[in-house]
Design a protein around this motif. Structure first.
Motif, PDB file in Angstrom:
ATOM      1  N   TRP A  39     -17.134 -48.915 -33.038  1.00  0.00           N
ATOM      2  CA  TRP A  39     -15.944 -48.498 -33.678  1.00  0.00           C
ATOM      3  C   TRP A  39     -15.494 -47.077 -33.167  1.00  0.00           C
ATOM      4  O   TRP A  39     -14.411 -46.616 -33.085  1.00  0.00           O
ATOM      5  N   ILE A  40     -16.808 -46.098 -33.606  1.00  0.00           N
ATOM      6  CA  ILE A  40     -16.407 -44.886 -33.133  1.00  0.00           C
ATOM      7  C   ILE A  40     -16.070 -44.495 -31.779  1.00  0.00           C
ATOM      8  O   ILE A  40     -15.300 -43.822 -31.607  1.00  0.00           O
ATOM      9  N   ALA A  41     -16.963 -45.277 -30.975  1.00  0.00           N
ATOM     10  CA  ALA A  41     -16.404 -45.093 -29.465  1.00  0.00           C
ATOM     11  C   ALA A  41     -15.012 -45.489 -29.125  1.00  0.00           C
ATOM     12  O   ALA A  41     -14.262 -44.822 -28.542  1.00  0.00           O
ATOM     13  N   ALA A  42     -14.660 -46.483 -30.144  1.00  0.00           N
ATOM     14  CA  ALA A  42     -13.088 -46.978 -29.535  1.00  0.00           C
ATOM     15  C   ALA A  42     -12.369 -45.955 -30.325  1.00  0.00           C
ATOM     16  O   ALA A  42     -11.289 -45.484 -29.527  1.00  0.00           O
ATOM     17  N   MET A  43     -12.664 -45.169 -31.260  1.00  0.00           N
ATOM     18  CA  MET A  43     -11.827 -44.263 -31.867  1.00  0.00           C
ATOM     19  C   MET A  43     -11.646 -43.104 -31.122  1.00  0.00           C
ATOM     20  O   MET A  43     -10.672 -42.577 -30.732  1.00  0.00           O
ATOM     21  N   LEU A  44     -12.759 -42.627 -30.464  1.00  0.00           N
ATOM     22  CA  LEU A  44     -12.790 -41.403 -29.644  1.00  0.00           C
ATOM     23  C   LEU A  44     -11.940 -41.754 -28.114  1.00  0.00           C
ATOM     24  O   LEU A  44     -11.186 -40.950 -27.895  1.00  0.00           O
TER      25      LEU A  44
END
Ligand SMILES: Nc1ncnc2c1ncn2[C@@H]1O[C@H](COP(=O)(O)OP(=O)(O)OP(=O)(O)O)[C@@H](O)[C@H]1O
Ligand SMILES: Nc1ncnc2c1ncn2[C@@H]1O[C@H](COP(=O)(O)OP(=O)(O)OP(=O)(O)O)[C@@H](O)[C@H]1O
Ligand SMILES: [Mg+2]
Ligand SMILES: [Mg+2]
Lengths: 397, 316, 250, 231, 424
Positions: E18-23
């Protein structure tokens, strides 16, 4: 060195309505070819964008065009898109004063676009529907044998506009004419117009006014023929691309259209130059006459743009807009004017009837069908002008 | 008035039979194979274009035979090399396959015949007024269409009642292996039926193409209405489809003459509200405006309240 | 005397012209294990379908724990504490074994149509599901999609899903059909275990299972209950032998 | 009549049949026994062409491995599947009619024979197959196959879900089938029936035949029964 | 103990994703600076929400809808009307929250239509949705005061005050607004799949009869799921309204309904992230493929049919097929055969493209007599030579591909065998 002016052409280029966009694109290319061939240091390039008849895609492509440095957009198909384009371009020009864009409308005829919805950034080179209707009613005014008129239109804004304006104008010009009937039908949904024909027949009308286009237009006429209905159809779009082949013989002698041009005008008014122009098109882009020349107004528009840019001294949208305002231009068929008050082109219009072609008076047919148009009446440019409610905000020069 | 009613009756009959003709092939495919064939109208369109092309060379009548056969063969090939491998993934996949096919057929038609309408016209020998009743012509071609669609009805009726093809396919939808172990060639029958349904669509195209307009968007135009017919008629029922066609024809035809709007109705009770906005639009609409979309309303109501359809034996 | 768990009064059921259930009166006591036997096509499954609300009755009255449930829909009846299994395995084939069980638990644990709870966070729910998995000895197979299980495993899961909602009246329709001897024995002990202190009504053709499990037996022939009695009496009842058991089992 | 030699069959990667040999003579009842999941049904399906198989299956001297199921059926082989495959949307009568290979086929059995044998089916002739009772489905599936007038029939687990009395009636029917000159391959769980009516027995284990003999042989052979039939 | 560790790692890797996607979402516009690509990204964001909401119906509840755009469009109209009301100063709602108006409006309509149409799933539902779609689309032009006729309803987002104080003039600001809502919606829709209702939607899809014997009313489960799907479609529509500042009747019509079906299906209905992939791919294709070739619809149709026949579980399905292989660290056994398959596939692709482009040029292009250029080469379409090459490429490509596919099958067989051995 030659300076290239890019004009973005936005219309459906794929899918079921691609025929319309495709024809427009070819006209623009041809008009640009012709201007470029005259030499001079100003050249036009037409950059096509596929609107797919979708507002959102059109708006994205507008951005795309602006990215590519295009400052003139032309578009014709889909009143929904033209409204959206006017809005979007106005907002864009306000938010990005350094990238202002002009919208050159060659075909969307909603009167609102040069009335309450008018914009400094929009110029219309087609006569709007009220103007065309005024031409039709002017013609009807003199036809004493027309006593009863039937109105049949698509149930949406344009259809409503045609209907309302017809009632008002007929009342003003021929109070004795009876509106024998007035029907709206859903757009593009009717497969068999026989029930409507039965209504028309029962009403005893001798003329029909319709803003229908596409299959709604052709099917109406065909169904009338099959029931032996004997009326005059006053139409906006019977001559539209692809319509005559669809209507076929059913329309001969019955179907009339109002346009700024048809391919026998040159003959009727003896303008061989024009013949050379459009026959050149037909040879190059017209697929041996299968998709023939149609939009005189595109030629007019391109020639006026050429002049305006020269006059403005640069291809800056705002300056070109000011140069276009009030400009007059000589076309093969008389002088046309771009009204400064509402950016509506004033040009002569013609009422013509579908007839058998290849005769002495009707020289050329359309789309190899054997049927062509024969002028009934010419309405002078001045006579087509209409009052406008446009209150335009103009930027500082 | 009497005249009008008389003609509307004839019109509704003719229109109803046109609808039946358009949807008969689909009735066959949908009721037997359970496939919602979104490409049905595309096969219809192909029929029209083939007939146009053939009529350029040898005239209308040979086209009347050859074009449907060609479309039928094409349909069979589509079944054999496309649908068959999709079948195992269920009805949704089948349906989506036909959606994709419809896309493709439209594009191919444009590639071959161009984007504009082709001048496919009614043959000269049928282009006359057969009779003139009370001042209105009844064209010979419409009568011809009527005859052909009745022929289609009889043909389908015989196929469905006299042969076991229907039973075999219906059985094969649940247990294909079971049917084949009883000695029936299931894939062959599927191919036959799909081909047959397509051929019927093709025939309708040959006949309807010139009455309507032969253009690349005709398929998209006709798509949804044919579903309405078979749904209202009821799954698995040819008679249902037949009656539904006539009924829908009548509804649409007569609705056109009813120029009554809701506000007129209210006025009858002495109410003359003058609302604005949405309500105003709503009150303004006359029944005659809505004619062509009434079938969809009818279909939705039918599905909600009587999902079996008019004559259906089972639920869709 | 406590109220009967299920009570049928003058129940009739016809499909079209054919009358399948013909005036059935039956009381099933709370806590008993009751078997319904009868020849094929006698109407046993139909009777179950009536009690569980799958079909409406033509006439008559059905009560569950003293409250009328005639012609309620199946989910309403289920919510009042009656659960059933099917003659043909009827589970959620694409969901995992664990999900099957957990879904079956959701209503009675009180989460209903919630879309604001996360299943993974519901401790009580998950614990219960685990317990149940253990009970039907399928903990090992928890992640397998139910449709891929072996036949006997599917039947066990079917029973698991049936009892998950903690209903106190349980209807089992031929729970051991298609099982081999050994599997049948395992299934019987499972049934015995999970229906402890509950009311069980079952249909079964395997007489060993019936006589093994049932406290009382009703014999249904052509839509009528010809007798209800203890297993021993049923075995020796000549009418039952004639109509159902045949000479061999006698 | 039927001669299976070294038959192999796979489901995806798993090797289910690993060299099966069976032969059946005309008019014989032969039983195929074994535990759950050893591959008895797969053998029948392989003969029918429902699962791809390697090896040899000769029917009346003709090689039929690899034929499509409907062609196998048209050669005169009938199959009563354990899943029954009743067509739920068709009525009982229509289910029976589909058993006929062509509309005019006449064979050893006719619909009225079926109805006299199983009066239940007669009463329910116009009820949809999906609605009839479990036992009725079982009767229907056997009769449907008989309608096709096979010369050789494979019956997979016919007694499942049948009431005790009907089980006996069924045994009688199978005997009668054989008497009319049809060879039978019976796949059964209930040993008692198999022992009573078959002339020879095969026992299968792990995709192979592990025992072949007469019912008497099996009754006396405790070790085979222990090892391959009971758990 | 061991179990817990594993779970912890799993959780981390999940959140990591999720975090990677957000970045990625945050930095994307720095790589795509042109107005066009940023508009495209915005449209993709909207499409993602729309497609995921569609999958709540098709994938999770097994409801095939042909009229999901009804909620997309209505959401748009609700939002633009509210936007205009806010502009007129009647009420105040910050711009950032306006899409919610679309969501809530759609949910109400969704409850009504949902209740009416989901009594049965399967074909009846599909046809009802088709009928409702047709009805709304047809009547949209008949009710100009709500739908604005053909012109649609437009508004000016700059006249609405913003909570964050940002001036939402430039596309980039709207991009981030859309990204925010898209992200939030994705998370919410993901969480929804984990709720009792989400699970029951699956259960009802698989076996509605059984679901009613565990206490649930399938009709009600479907209705709720339908309404929730409508909610997110409405949000997507609301963002559409804010993004384009105009909503027209076409948004309730058949085209967006068909598009969302294609996106979802091509992406893959069986996995949560499938529709996201589909939305990205299809939107991208529609916007940029159409710029490259006007024959794009043919490619699109071919792609779609190809997916239905060979990859009915969508792109996500293809990816997830490799998950166990990846976990078993066996990818290296597949890659060589894949690499071998790439070349013939390319050849075949090249041949097909040439075939389509030449035919298209000859039949539908602006000037068929003009020389055409493809892949930087200029040639005359009329001559036989390019046709020869085309046929040659197609035949060679096809032949080689057949053999390559055999290889791929073979390696898959080996991999399966190894995995089976390891697991047993
Ligand atoms: N919906 C229906 N319509 C018509 N007849 C039905 C229907 N449902 C059941 N029947 C008939 O009712 C009778 C009783 O069926 P039921 O399934 O209750 O039998 P059963 O006692 O469970 O038999 P079995 O032991 O074989 O499963 C059967 O003859 C069946 O054909
Ligand atoms: N479609 C399938 N795909 C994969 N494996 C299968 C399939 N069908 C059966 N099998 C497996 O093949 C093996 C043999 O199955 P088969 O049905 O032939 O057994 P059987 O001897 O008839 O047993 P039963 O008593 O269960 O009918 C079993 O282990 C089963 O799990
Ligand atoms: Mg039963
Ligand atoms: Mg078996």
């Amino acid at each position: 060195a030659a300076e290239t002016v890019k004009i973005g052409f936005l219309d459906p280029l794929s899918g079921p309505f691609a025929n319309v966009g495709d024809a427009g694109y070819k006209h623009f290319k041809y008009a640009a070819d012709m201007i470029n061939a005259q030499g001079g240091d100003q050249r036009f390039e037409i950059v096509p964008f596929d609107s797919k008849l979708s507002v959102s895609e059109s708006l994205i492509h507008l951005k795309n065009a602006i990215d590519q440095g295009i400052r003139f957009m032309t578009h014709g198909t889909g009143s929904n898109i033209s409204g959206a384009l006017i809005e979007a371009i106005s907002k864009h020009n306000e938010r990005n004063p350094d990238q202002q864009v002009l919208y050159l409308n060659y075909s969307a005829v909603d009167p609102a676009l040069t009335n309450e919805g008018c914009s400094f950034w929009h110029f219309r080179f087609d006569s709007h529907s009220d103007m065309k209707l005024a031409a039709i009613t002017d013609y009807i005014k003199d036809q004493k044998n027309i006593k009863k008129v039937y109105l049949i239109n698509q149930d949406y804004v344009f259809g409503h506009a045609v209907r309302d304006a017809s009632i008002a104008m007929l009342k003003a010009k021929r109070p004795d004419i009876e509106i024998a009937g007035d029907t709206l039908h859903p757009i593009g949904k009717v497969k068999d117009f026989s029930p409507y024909i039965a209504m028309i027949k029962a009403s005893g009308a001798d003329a029909v006014i319709t803003g229908n286009f596409g299959s709604d237009m052709s099917l109406l006429v065909k169904a009338g023929k099959s029931a032996g209905l004997n009326v005059q159809y006053f139409t906006f779009y019977a001559g539209g691309i692809g319509s005559v082949p669809a209507i076929g013989e059913a329309g001969v002698g019955h179907v009339k259209q109002v346009t700024e041009w048809h391919n026998n005008l040159w003959f009727e008014e003896n303008k061989p130059d024009d013949e050379k122009y459009f026959m050149g098109y037909n040879r190059k882009y017209g697929g041996e006459g299968k998709a023939p020349f149609f939009f005189l107004r595109i030629r007019t528009m391109m020639e006026m743009m050429d002049k305006a840019i020269k006059k403005a001294g640069s291809a800056d949208a705002k300056n070109v807009a000011y140069a276009l305002e009030g400009m007059t231009h000589k076309t093969p068929y008389g002088t046309v004017t771009m009204q400064a008050s509402d950016h509506q082109l004033i040009q002569p219009l013609y009422i013509s009837t579908l007839s058998n072609a290849g005769t002495k008076t009707v020289k050329y047919d359309v789309e190899n069908t054997g049927f062509g148009w024969k002028t009934d009446k010419r309405i002078e440019a001045d006579a087509t002008a209409m009052p406008t409610t446009c209150k335009m905000e103009k930027p500082a020069r | 008035m009497l005249e009008y009613i008389f003609f509307s009756t004839i019109n509704s009959l003719l229109y109803g039979m046109l609808l039946f003709m358009l949807s008969s092939g689909l009735t066959l495919i949908f009721s037997m194979m359970g496939i919602l064939n979104f490409a049905h109208a595309s096969f219809f369109m192909l029929g029209a274009y083939f007939a146009y092309q053939i009529s350029q060379f040898v005239g209308f009548w040979p086209g009347l035979v050859i074009a449907p056969l060609l479309v039928g063969v094409l349909g069979a090939l589509v079944e054999r090399y496309g649908l068959r491998s999709v079948h195992k993934h269920g009805h949704v996949a089948e349906l989506l396959f036909t959606v994709g096919l419809a896309y493709l057929i439209e594009e191919i038609v444009m590639l071959i015949w161009g984007r504009n309408a082709v001048p496919y016209q009614i043959p000269n020998i049928l282009d006359f007024a057969l009779v003139n009743i009370l001042g209105t012509d009844l064209s010979a071609y419409r009568v011809f269409m009527l005859v052909v669609s009745i022929g289609m009805f009889i043909f389908l009726f015989l196929v469905l009642t006299r042969s076991r093809i229907g039973l075999i396919i219906q059985a094969a939808l649940t247990h294909p292996d079971g049917v084949s172990t009883l000695g029936h060639n299931v894939p062959g029958v599927f191919m036959l039926v799909f081909g047959g349904g397509s051929a019927l669509a093709g025939l309708a195209g040959v006949i309807g193409g010139n009455y309507l307009i032969t253009e690349p968007s005709m398929a998209a135009h006709l798509g949804p209405i044919v579903f309405v017919v078979i749904v209202v008629g009821g799954m698995g029922s040819l008679t249902g489809a037949f009656i539904a066609s006539l009924l829908l024809g009548a509804i649409q035809t007569f609705a056109v003459g009813v120029q009554v709007s809701l506000s007129d109705l209210l006025a009858l009770f002495g109410l003359t509200p003058e609302p604005s906005g949405l309500l105003k639009d709503f009150l303004r609409i006359q029944i005659s405006h809505t004619g062509p979309i009434l079938p969809y309303l009818f279909m939705v109501l039918m599905l909600i309240f009587r999902p079996k359809g008019l004559m259906g034996k089972r639920e869709t | 005397m406590s109220l009967p768990a299920v009570k049928l009064t003058d129940v009739y059921k016809s499909f079209g012209k054919s009358r399948i259930i013909n005036r059935v009166n039956l009381e099933i006591n709370t806590g008993e294990r009751h078997a319904v036997i009868g020849p094929n096509g006698a109407g046993k499954s139909t009777l179950f379908n009536l009690i569980s609300g799958f079909y409406p009755v033509s006439s008559g009255r059905i009560e569950l724990k003293g409250r009328e449930i005639t012609n309620l829909s199946s989910h309403q009846i289920n919510r009042r504490g009656l659960s059933r299994s099917f003659q043909v395995t009827n589970i959620f084939p694409k969901m995992s074994v664990f999900e099957n069980i957990r879904c079956a638990l959701l209503w009675t644990t009180g989460y209903r149509y919630s879309f604001w709870h996360l299943c993974g966070r519901l401790k009580r729910l998950n614990e219960k599901a685990e317990e149940l998995l253990e009970k039907i000895s399928m903990t090992e197979r928890r992640h397998v999609p139910a449709g891929l299980l072996a036949y006997a495993e599917q039947r066990a899961l079917e029973i698991g899903v049936t009892i998950a909602g903690d209903a106190d009246v349980i209807l089992l329709d031929e729970p051991t059909a298609g099982m081999s001897r050994s599997e049948t024995e395992r299934a019987v002990s499972l049934i015995r275990e999970v229906t402890e202190s509950k009311t069980l009504i079952m249909v079964e053709h395997d007489m060993s299972v019936v006589f093994d499990l049932a406290d009382r037996i009703s014999v249904l022939v052509y839509g009528e209950i010809i007798t209800t009695d203890s297993p021993d009496n049923i075995r020796n009842n000549t009418r039952v032998q004639e109509a159902y058991l045949g000479k061999e089992s006698a | 009549m039927l001669e299976i030699k070294d038959l192999h069959a796979f489901y995806g990667r798993s090797h289910i049949l690993q060299g099966v040999d069976i032969h059946i003579d005309k008019g014989q009842i032969v039983s195929l026994l074994g535990r759950n999941g050893v591959g008895r049904s797969t053998t029948c399906k392989a003969v029918m062409g429902l699962v791809p198989a390697r090896g040899s299956i000769r029917y009346q001297g003709e090689e039929i491995v690899g034929l499509k199921p409907h062609l196998v059926a048209r050669k005169g082989i009938g199959f009563v599947p354990e899943d029954r495959w009743i067509f739920p949307g068709l009525t009982v009568l229509q289910n029976l009619q589909l058993g006929l290979k062509s509309r005019k086929q006449k064979g050893r059995w006719e619909i009225k024979d079926v109805f006299t044998m199983f009066p239940n089916l007669k009463i329910r002739r116009d009820v949809q197959g999906g609605l009839i009772s479990g036992g009725e489905k079982q009767m229907l599936t056997i009769c449907r196959t008989l309608m096709g007038d096979p010369d050789f029939i494979m019956i997979d687990e016919p007694t499942e879900g049948l009431a005790p009395m009907l089980v006996e009636q069924l045994a009688g029917l199978i005997k009668e089938i054989a008497q009319r000159g049809v060879s039978v391959l019976l796949v059964e769980q209930k040993l008692s029936i198999a022992l009573k009516i078959s002339s020879r027995l095969y026992i299968m284990g792990h995709g192979r035949i592990v025992f072949e003999g007469t019912p008497e042989d099996l009754k006396t052979n405790q070790t085979v029964r222990k090892e391959w039939l009971e758990v | 103990m061991k179990k817990k560790d594993k779970k912890g790692f799993f959780m981390w890797s999940k959140h990591g994703l999720w975090i990677a996607a957000m970045l990625i979402v945050i930095i994307l516009p720095f790589f795509f600076r042109s107005g066009f690509s940023r508009s495209m990204l915005s449209q993709i964001g909207i499409a993602i929400i729309f497609a995921l909401s569609y999958n709540m119906l098709l994938g999770q509840a097994g409801l095939l809808s042909f009229g999901h755009a009804v909620f997309y469009g209505l959401g748009g109209f609700f939002t633009i009307h509210i936007l205009n009301t806010v502009s007129n100063g009647v009420i105040t709602i910050p711009l950032e929250l306006l899409p919610l108006a679309g969501g809530f409006g759609a949910v109400i309509v969704g409850l009504v239509f949902g209740w009416l149409s989901t009594e049965r799933a399967g074909t009846p539902f599909a046809l009802i949705s088709l009928g409702i779609g047709e009805l709304i689309a047809a009547s949209s032009l008949m009710f100009p005061s709500f739908f604005g006729g053909e012109q649609g309803i437009s508004g000016d987002r700059m006249t609405v005050f913003a909570l964050t104080g940002i001036r939402f003039g430039k596309q980039i600001t709207i991009y981030y607004l859309i990204a925010f809502w898209a992200f939030l919606s994705i998370v919410l829709m993901y969480l929804l799949t984990q709720t009792p209702l989400g699970r029951l939607a699956n259960a009802v899809r698989d076996n509605p009869e059984r679901a009613s014997f565990i206490g649930y009313n399938p009709h009600w489960v479907r209705t709720l799921q339908y309404a929730l799907a409508a909610f997110f479609a409405g949000i997507a529509g609301g963002l559409f309204a804010v993004n384009y500042e105009i909503v027209t009747a076409e948004t309730v019509g058949f085209i967006p309904s068909g598009n969302v079906l294609m996106m979802t299906y091509i992406g893959g209905v069986g996995h949560f992230f499938g529709p996201i992939l589909g939305a990205v791919l299809v939107t991208f294709m529609q916007l940029s493929l159409a710029n490259m070739t006007h024959a794009w619809l043919i490619y699109f149709g071919l792609l779609f049919i190809g997916m239905v026949i060979w990859a009915p579980s969508g792109i996500a399905g293809i990816i997830m097929l490799h998950e166990p292989v990846w976990k078993a660290k066996l990818m290296k056994r597949l890659i060589p055969s894949y690499a071998l398959a790439v070349f013939p596939a390319l050849i075949l692709f090249l041949g097909t493209v040439m075939f389509i482009e030449i035919s298209y040029h000859l039949s539908l292009s602006v000037d068929p007599t003009a020389p055409m250029h493809l892949f930087g080469i200029h040639f005359r379409a009329q001559s036989l030579f390019p046709w020869g090459i085309t046929v040659f490429l197609i035949l060679i490509g096809f032949g080689l591909l057949q053999r390559a596919i055999k290889r791929v099958r073979q390696s898959w067989g080996e991999v399966n065998l190894i995995m089976k051995k390891e697991s047993s």
